[in-house]
Design a protein around this motif. Structure first.
Motif, PDB file in Angstrom:
ATOM      1  N   ALA A 152      45.760  36.135   4.014  1.00 16.18           N
ATOM      2  CA  ALA A 152      45.121  37.413   3.672  1.00 16.18           C
ATOM      3  C   ALA A 152      45.336  37.660   2.352  1.00 16.18           C
ATOM      4  CB  ALA A 152      45.924  38.514   4.367  1.00 16.18           C
ATOM      5  N   LEU A 153      46.576  37.177   1.773  1.00 17.05           N
ATOM      6  CA  LEU A 153      47.020  37.150   0.339  1.00 17.05           C
ATOM      7  C   LEU A 153      45.936  36.524  -0.341  1.00 17.05           C
ATOM      8  CD1 LEU A 153      50.698  37.312   0.216  1.00 17.05           C
ATOM      9  CD2 LEU A 153      49.166  39.164  -0.096  1.00 17.05           C
ATOM     10  N   LYS A 154      45.639  35.193  -0.002  1.00 19.71           N
ATOM     11  CA  LYS A 154      44.620  34.203  -0.791  1.00 19.71           C
ATOM     12  C   LYS A 154      43.176  34.939  -0.569  1.00 19.71           C
ATOM     13  CE  LYS A 154      46.760  29.782   0.136  1.00 19.71           C
ATOM     14  NZ  LYS A 154      47.962  29.987  -0.708  1.00 19.71           N
ATOM     15  N   LEU A 155      42.890  35.632   0.323  1.00 20.12           N
ATOM     16  CA  LEU A 155      41.529  36.536   0.426  1.00 20.12           C
ATOM     17  C   LEU A 155      41.321  37.212  -0.562  1.00 20.12           C
ATOM     18  CD1 LEU A 155      38.878  36.786   1.852  1.00 20.12           C
ATOM     19  CD2 LEU A 155      40.196  38.378   3.415  1.00 20.12           C
ATOM     20  N   LEU A 156      42.461  38.226  -0.782  1.00 20.18           N
ATOM     21  CA  LEU A 156      42.600  39.214  -1.612  1.00 20.18           C
ATOM     22  C   LEU A 156      42.726  38.584  -3.204  1.00 20.18           C
ATOM     23  CD1 LEU A 156      45.357  41.413  -0.241  1.00 20.18           C
ATOM     24  CD2 LEU A 156      42.931  41.967  -0.670  1.00 20.18           C
ATOM     25  N   GLU A 157      43.234  37.588  -3.320  1.00 13.52           N
ATOM     26  CA  GLU A 157      43.494  36.789  -4.689  1.00 13.52           C
ATOM     27  C   GLU A 157      41.789  36.357  -5.194  1.00 13.52           C
ATOM     28  OE1 GLU A 157      46.118  33.734  -7.032  1.00 13.52           O
ATOM     29  OE2 GLU A 157      45.299  32.706  -4.921  1.00 13.52           O
ATOM     30  N   LEU A 162      44.764  40.530  -6.452  1.00 20.18           N
ATOM     31  CA  LEU A 162      46.019  40.057  -6.806  1.00 20.18           C
ATOM     32  C   LEU A 162      46.065  38.646  -7.234  1.00 20.18           C
ATOM     33  CD1 LEU A 162      46.993  38.190  -4.234  1.00 20.18           C
ATOM     34  CD2 LEU A 162      47.147  40.371  -3.056  1.00 20.18           C
ATOM     35  N   ALA A 163      47.341  38.348  -7.735  1.00 25.79           N
ATOM     36  CA  ALA A 163      47.512  37.082  -8.244  1.00 25.79           C
ATOM     37  C   ALA A 163      48.746  36.416  -7.419  1.00 25.79           C
ATOM     38  CB  ALA A 163      47.690  36.751  -9.690  1.00 25.79           C
ATOM     39  N   ILE A 164      48.606  35.239  -6.925  1.00 27.34           N
ATOM     40  CA  ILE A 164      49.735  34.661  -6.396  1.00 27.34           C
ATOM     41  C   ILE A 164      50.449  33.613  -7.207  1.00 27.34           C
ATOM     42  CG2 ILE A 164      50.361  33.142  -4.359  1.00 27.34           C
ATOM     43  CD1 ILE A 164      47.857  34.148  -2.875  1.00 27.34           C
ATOM     44  N   PHE A 165      51.436  33.584  -7.451  1.00 30.07           N
ATOM     45  CA  PHE A 165      52.140  32.592  -8.386  1.00 30.07           C
ATOM     46  C   PHE A 165      53.230  31.624  -7.459  1.00 30.07           C
ATOM     47  CE2 PHE A 165      54.067  36.512  -9.029  1.00 30.07           C
ATOM     48  CZ  PHE A 165      55.536  36.397  -8.903  1.00 30.07           C
ATOM     49  N   GLY A 174      55.453  34.516  -5.147  1.00 28.48           N
ATOM     50  CA  GLY A 174      55.217  36.021  -5.458  1.00 28.48           C
ATOM     51  C   GLY A 174      53.685  36.223  -5.718  1.00 28.48           C
ATOM     52  N   VAL A 175      53.728  37.422  -5.572  1.00 25.56           N
ATOM     53  CA  VAL A 175      52.501  38.210  -5.791  1.00 25.56           C
ATOM     54  C   VAL A 175      52.488  39.296  -6.891  1.00 25.56           C
ATOM     55  CG1 VAL A 175      50.827  39.400  -4.542  1.00 25.56           C
ATOM     56  CG2 VAL A 175      52.062  37.603  -3.278  1.00 25.56           C
ATOM     57  N   LYS A 176      51.332  39.386  -7.822  1.00 24.62           N
ATOM     58  CA  LYS A 176      51.459  40.418  -8.777  1.00 24.62           C
ATOM     59  C   LYS A 176      50.019  41.165  -8.308  1.00 24.62           C
ATOM     60  CE  LYS A 176      51.253  41.673 -13.611  1.00 24.62           C
ATOM     61  NZ  LYS A 176      50.264  42.846 -13.573  1.00 24.62           N
ATOM     62  N   PHE A 177      50.196  42.445  -7.807  1.00 26.63           N
ATOM     63  CA  PHE A 177      49.184  43.274  -7.388  1.00 26.63           C
ATOM     64  C   PHE A 177      48.283  43.700  -8.729  1.00 26.63           C
ATOM     65  CE2 PHE A 177      52.137  43.438  -3.880  1.00 26.63           C
ATOM     66  CZ  PHE A 177      51.061  43.420  -2.634  1.00 26.63           C
ATOM     67  N   SER A 178      46.976  43.815  -8.473  1.00 25.80           N
ATOM     68  CA  SER A 178      46.248  44.209  -9.341  1.00 25.80           C
ATOM     69  C   SER A 178      45.171  45.264  -8.791  1.00 25.80           C
ATOM     70  CB  SER A 178      45.431  43.390 -10.485  1.00 25.80           C
ATOM     71  OG  SER A 178      44.907  42.465  -9.562  1.00 25.80           O
ATOM     72  N   VAL A 179      45.558  45.973  -7.910  1.00 24.72           N
ATOM     73  CA  VAL A 179      44.700  46.801  -7.190  1.00 24.72           C
ATOM     74  C   VAL A 179      43.784  47.724  -7.975  1.00 24.72           C
ATOM     75  CG1 VAL A 179      44.841  48.526  -5.320  1.00 24.72           C
ATOM     76  CG2 VAL A 179      46.785  47.023  -5.623  1.00 24.72           C
TER      77      VAL A 179
END
Length: 179
Positions: A152-157, A162-165, A174-179
């Protein structure tokens, strides 16, 4: 009405023929639909993500009426969920089934809503904090399967939300949200 844990079971669960695959097509279709709904509801209520076909799963037997689903019925009901996009076989031999009581795109929407509700725009969280942190308590996200969460996070990325690092280990992702 019988319960499995705190989950109220539907009336059909007490009807012995529903533990045997029905030969009449219309009856079998109704049976499969009822079982699909029950499995999804039960897994959501108990936050179960994986069902082992060979394992003791509470819904696959009813001691009160001395009935259990055979292997063919278990596989038929889980395969029907797979066809609906509500589950995925985790192995080629169909022994483990990942239950998607929310589809991946729906999980992504839930995560996005979670981030907005908690004012996480431009915030950084570890993947573990999203799964088990104080902010996620009381939500469907809390305790969710890590693999489902990552998808789900990859889909949002991919959508730029968001960015996954990567950290030094998977615990540091981690995840940095950029909603």
């Amino acid at each position: 009405m019988q319960t499995a844990g705190e989950h109220k079971l539907p009336h059909f669960f007490h009807y012995p023929p529903y533990f045997t695959l029905q030969p009449v097509r219309e009856t079998r279709e109704k049976q499969i639909q009822l079982w699909k709904e029950l499995i999804l509801d039960y897994c959501r209520a108990h936050k179960i993500f994986v069902i082992g076909l060979e394992e003791d799963f509470p819904l696959f037997s009813n001691p009160a009426i001395e009935r259990s689903l055979n292997h063919e019925a278990r596989e038929a009901f889980l395969s029907a969920l797979v066809l609906d996009g509500r589950a995925e076989w985790m192995d080629k031999s169909h022994r483990q089934c990942l239950i998607l009581w929310h589809r991946i795109k729906d999980w992504a929407d839930i995560i996005l809503h979670f981030a907005k509700e908690n004012g996480l725009e431009d915030s950084v969280m570890t993947v573990e904090e999203i799964r088990t942190g104080i902010e996620s308590r009381g939500t469907d996200i809390h305790g969710m399967d890590r693999g489902v969460l990552m998808r789900a996070l990859k889909l949002l990325e991919n959508k730029g939300k968001l960015a996954i690092f990567k950290g030094t280990s998977t615990d540091d992702e981690g995840v940095k949200f950029s909603v």
